[in-house]
Design a protein around this motif. Structure first.
Motif, short mmCIF file in Angstrom:
data_model
loop_
_atom_site.label_atom_id
_atom_site.label_comp_id
_atom_site.label_asym_id
_atom_site.label_seq_id
_atom_site.Cartn_x
_atom_site.Cartn_y
_atom_site.Cartn_z
N LEU A 259 17.02 6.80 -7.89
CA LEU A 259 17.41 5.38 -7.89
C LEU A 259 16.45 4.49 -8.68
CD1 LEU A 259 18.87 4.77 -4.34
CD2 LEU A 259 20.03 4.43 -6.52
N PRO A 260 15.14 4.55 -8.38
CA PRO A 260 14.24 3.71 -9.18
C PRO A 260 14.28 4.08 -10.67
CG PRO A 260 13.01 4.98 -7.52
CD PRO A 260 14.46 5.23 -7.29
N GLU A 261 14.43 5.38 -10.94
CA GLU A 261 14.48 5.79 -12.35
C GLU A 261 15.69 5.19 -13.04
OE1 GLU A 261 14.14 10.07 -13.01
OE2 GLU A 261 12.39 9.97 -11.66
N ALA A 262 16.80 5.22 -12.33
CA ALA A 262 18.02 4.63 -12.90
C ALA A 262 17.82 3.16 -13.19
CB ALA A 262 19.19 4.83 -11.93
N ALA A 263 17.17 2.46 -12.25
CA ALA A 263 16.93 1.03 -12.44
C ALA A 263 16.08 0.79 -13.68
CB ALA A 263 16.25 0.45 -11.21
N THR B 246 0.84 -1.20 0.00
CA THR B 246 0.00 0.00 0.00
C THR B 246 0.87 1.25 0.00
OG1 THR B 246 -1.58 -1.23 1.34
CG2 THR B 246 -1.92 1.14 1.16
N ALA B 247 1.89 1.25 0.84
CA ALA B 247 2.77 2.41 0.92
C ALA B 247 3.47 2.64 -0.41
CB ALA B 247 3.79 2.22 2.03
N LEU B 248 3.93 1.55 -1.03
CA LEU B 248 4.58 1.68 -2.34
C LEU B 248 3.62 2.25 -3.36
CD1 LEU B 248 6.66 -1.62 -2.52
CD2 LEU B 248 7.54 0.71 -2.40
N ALA B 249 2.39 1.73 -3.36
CA ALA B 249 1.40 2.20 -4.33
C ALA B 249 1.12 3.69 -4.11
CB ALA B 249 0.11 1.40 -4.20
N MET C 70 13.54 -1.84 4.12
CA MET C 70 13.68 -2.99 5.03
C MET C 70 13.57 -2.61 6.52
SD MET C 70 13.59 -5.97 4.37
CE MET C 70 13.65 -7.53 5.13
N PRO C 71 14.30 -1.60 6.99
CA PRO C 71 14.19 -1.26 8.42
C PRO C 71 12.76 -0.89 8.81
CG PRO C 71 16.00 -0.06 7.40
CD PRO C 71 15.25 -0.72 6.30
N ALA C 72 12.09 -0.16 7.90
CA ALA C 72 10.71 0.23 8.19
C ALA C 72 9.81 -1.00 8.22
CB ALA C 72 10.20 1.22 7.15
N LEU C 73 10.10 -1.97 7.37
CA LEU C 73 9.30 -3.20 7.36
C LEU C 73 9.45 -3.92 8.70
CD1 LEU C 73 9.84 -4.77 3.82
CD2 LEU C 73 7.96 -3.38 4.67
N LEU C 74 10.68 -4.01 9.18
CA LEU C 74 10.91 -4.69 10.46
C LEU C 74 10.22 -3.94 11.60
CD1 LEU C 74 14.63 -5.74 10.08
CD2 LEU C 74 12.67 -7.25 10.39
N ALA C 75 10.37 -2.62 11.61
CA ALA C 75 9.74 -1.83 12.67
C ALA C 75 8.23 -1.97 12.61
CB ALA C 75 10.15 -0.37 12.56
N ASP D 147 9.16 -3.25 -13.54
CA ASP D 147 8.63 -2.65 -12.31
C ASP D 147 8.87 -3.58 -11.12
OD1 ASP D 147 7.46 -0.50 -11.16
OD2 ASP D 147 5.43 -1.29 -11.33
N PHE D 148 8.60 -4.86 -11.34
CA PHE D 148 8.72 -5.85 -10.28
C PHE D 148 10.17 -6.00 -9.84
CE2 PHE D 148 9.35 -10.28 -8.94
CZ PHE D 148 8.56 -10.27 -7.81
N THR D 149 11.08 -6.11 -10.84
CA THR D 149 12.51 -6.27 -10.53
C THR D 149 13.03 -5.06 -9.78
OG1 THR D 149 12.67 -7.38 -12.65
CG2 THR D 149 14.73 -6.88 -11.54
N MET D 150 12.61 -3.86 -10.24
CA MET D 150 13.06 -2.64 -9.59
C MET D 150 12.59 -2.62 -8.13
SD MET D 150 12.21 0.50 -8.49
CE MET D 150 10.61 0.88 -9.21
N THR D 151 11.33 -2.98 -7.89
CA THR D 151 10.81 -3.01 -6.53
C THR D 151 11.63 -3.96 -5.66
OG1 THR D 151 8.61 -2.59 -7.38
CG2 THR D 151 8.75 -3.40 -5.14
N ARG D 152 11.92 -5.11 -6.23
CA ARG D 152 12.62 -6.15 -5.47
C ARG D 152 14.06 -5.75 -5.17
NH1 ARG D 152 15.31 -10.69 -7.03
NH2 ARG D 152 14.99 -10.09 -9.19
#
Lengths: 256, 285
Positions: free
Chosen positions: A157-161, A80-83, A181-186, A168-173
């Motif tokens: 960064l995403p634009e460069a990717a 959701t946050a990514l979207a 990642m840190p936010a996901l853990l928190a 889109d999927f590869t870039m997200t991954r």
């Protein structure tokens, strides 16, 4: 005086906040049955706790529920946050609004609305209904945590990717996931704690087939005093403390 | 259809997110609104015809009294939280940065601890032969134990204890943003301490005050387990009434109507909060 007055005041309020917790911990080691007088050091209430099979079952149920609710809400919350962060789509404000409503509305309002839904679609109250409900109230907290992380992130960064040919999927991954990642853990830890602590929503959407810890405690403390609750509360306190320190540590480390 | 074939990931994400929120947030809330205007039915909870009976029942003197008492306890809770929290947040914002991190951590530890267990801990302290009474008697302050538990005061203490961090945190964040320049400017323009407080500090911290009120007042009407543990049968919250109507009395329309009243109260407070923020923004501060 100008320096000491605020400090004394802060200390006093902290004292008030912590006295009940300290009392609880101290009395969990109290031999006495009545719970008010000190009868010597003892671990009997911890023993009683672990010899109570229904209690141990409720503990496992709660742990499993919190684990799964935290995991699912982190997954959906991150997406959701990514979207919200990256996509332009119609109704974005509505989506935001719904998340805000979940976070702000009194728990009891959420609880009865979910109960109404589950009964309408004929879902048996138990693990699944608890999971759906817990994921729903954890969701906005995960979204906010992840959004905060994404907002301080270099857009190039995403634009460069993409320019290098990543889908889109590869870039997200490969680009976005490591960043958040840190936010996901928190967010996961926050969801875990919220789920483990919830009484209000669970009271409405749980059934006899899946008894969880907060509801068991609730039925115990409504009448009289139960020394086992002191022991249980102490264990939960230590557990939350470890989780909290872990999440703060992750967040602090990621900022450096 | 272009997006479906070209961006399957994006589509999948949007479908999942929208699906979840529409199914588990929008639909349930609409169901509650629907239930509130239906007729009570012992078999299937609700049935036609449409009626405003549930809302009329809210005005029944018996319930009105419960609601007003609940509102009173919630308002007292909020007031006590504000009186403790405002100077607390102020003092906190003056502490050195390093200690601040630790102090805020100490503030949120209780928030992460099971709230039922913390409410129960209060019971140990407030009971007739509990710690507070024992301590006061051994100090000779009182001769006989006071009735502290199962009173209105016990419920308010319980609610304050659970909700205080929710008042302090938004207040702390506005005090953090409060710039010394404004205070100095006010002083240089000849304002005394009191006048600076009233004309500068209070207006600038108002959004924090309203955010705190919002975060305390509404839960203080809904946390039904606090009166269950500390309040006895006479000190009920709106939350107890709603719970009772849904789980015991099986009067869904009435419970739904009561919950909508809570939601409307929330909407009103959110509106006031937004307004206060906008006003400060327009003043160029």
């Amino acid at each position: 005086m100008n320096r000491w007055l605020p400090r004394t005041y802060l200390t006093l309020v902290y004292l008030l906040l912590y006295v009940p917790i300290v009392v609880l911990v101290v009395f969990s080691f109290n031999e006495s049955r009545t719970g008010y007088e000190w009868g010597g050091l003892s671990l009997r209430w911890y023993e009683a706790l672990f010899n109570n099979r229904a209690m141990v079952q409720a503990m496992w149920n709660s742990l499993w529920l919190a684990l799964s609710a935290a995991t699912v809400s982190t997954l959906i919350g991150a997406l959701t946050a990514l979207a919200l962060h990256r996509y332009r789509f119609r109704g974005k404000k509505v989506l935001n609004g719904m998340l805000f409503i979940v976070m702000m509305s009194p728990e009891i309002v959420l609880a009865i609305s979910l109960l109404a839904l589950f009964l309408l679609v004929g879902l048996q109250l138990g693990y699944v209904s608890l999971l759906l409900a817990h994921v729903t109230f954890c969701l906005p907290f995960v979204v906010i945590t992840v959004m905060a992380r994404l907002s301080g992130f270099d857009e190039r960064l995403p634009e460069a990717a993409r320019d290098l040919g990543a889908s889109d999927f590869t870039m997200t991954r490969t680009v976005l996931i490591p960043v958040i990642m840190p936010a996901l853990l928190a967010g996961w830890l926050l969801g875990f704690t919220l789920s483990l602590d919830d009484v209000v929503v669970s009271t409405f959407v749980s059934g006899p087939s899946y008894e969880i810890l907060p509801l068991r405690i609730y039925s115990m403390v409504r009448v009289g005093l139960k020394p086992e609750v002191n022991a249980l509360g102490t264990l939960l306190l230590v557990f939350s403390l470890v989780m909290l320190i872990l999440s703060q540590w992750i967040l602090l480390r990621s900022k450096r | 259809m272009r997006s479906l074939t070209q961006q399957p990931f994006r589509t999948a994400v949007l479908v999942l997110v929208w699906g979840w929120l529409l199914f588990l947030v929008l639909t349930p809330n609409l169901l509650v609104v629907g239930a509130s205007v239906m007729t009570r039915d012992p078999g299937s909870f609700i049935s036609l015809p449409l009626t405003l009976d549930a809302y009329r029942q809210l005005l029944n003197p018996l319930y009105l009294e419960v609601f007003l008492h609940s509102l009173y306890m919630a308002a007292m809770t909020t007031l006590v939280c504000l009186l403790i929290g405002y100077p607390f947040a102020w003092a906190l914002s003056k502490v050195g940065k390093r200690n601040q991190v630790l102090l805020i951590f100490l503030l949120i530890v209780p928030f992460w601890t099971n709230s039922l267990v913390r409410t129960y801990a209060l019971k140990l302290i407030l009971a007739t032969n509990g710690l507070l009474n024992n301590a006061l008697m051994s100090l000779g302050v009182i001769d006989e134990p006071m009735q502290l538990l199962y009173t209105e005061g016990a419920v308010i203490i319980g609610l304050v204890y659970l909700l205080l961090p929710f008042m302090i945190l938004p207040l702390y964040s506005v005090f953090e943003d409060l710039q010394e320049d404004y205070l100095r400017a006010s002083h240089d323009l000849g304002a005394g301490r009191l006048s600076t407080f009233i004309h500068v500090i209070v207006p600038l911290t108002l959004p924090g005050v309203l955010a705190g009120i919002m975060l305390v007042l509404l839960p203080a009407m809904g946390l039904f387990f606090v009166p269950d543990i500390l309040g006895g049968s006479r000190n009920l919250l709106v939350g107890n009434v709603i719970k009772n109507q849904f789980l015991d009395a099986r009067n869904w329309p009435f419970g739904a109507a009561a919950s909508i009243m809570l939601t409307l109260a929330m909407a009103f407070l959110m509106f006031a909060h937004r307004l206060s923020k906008r006003r400060i923004g327009e003043d160029g501060v």
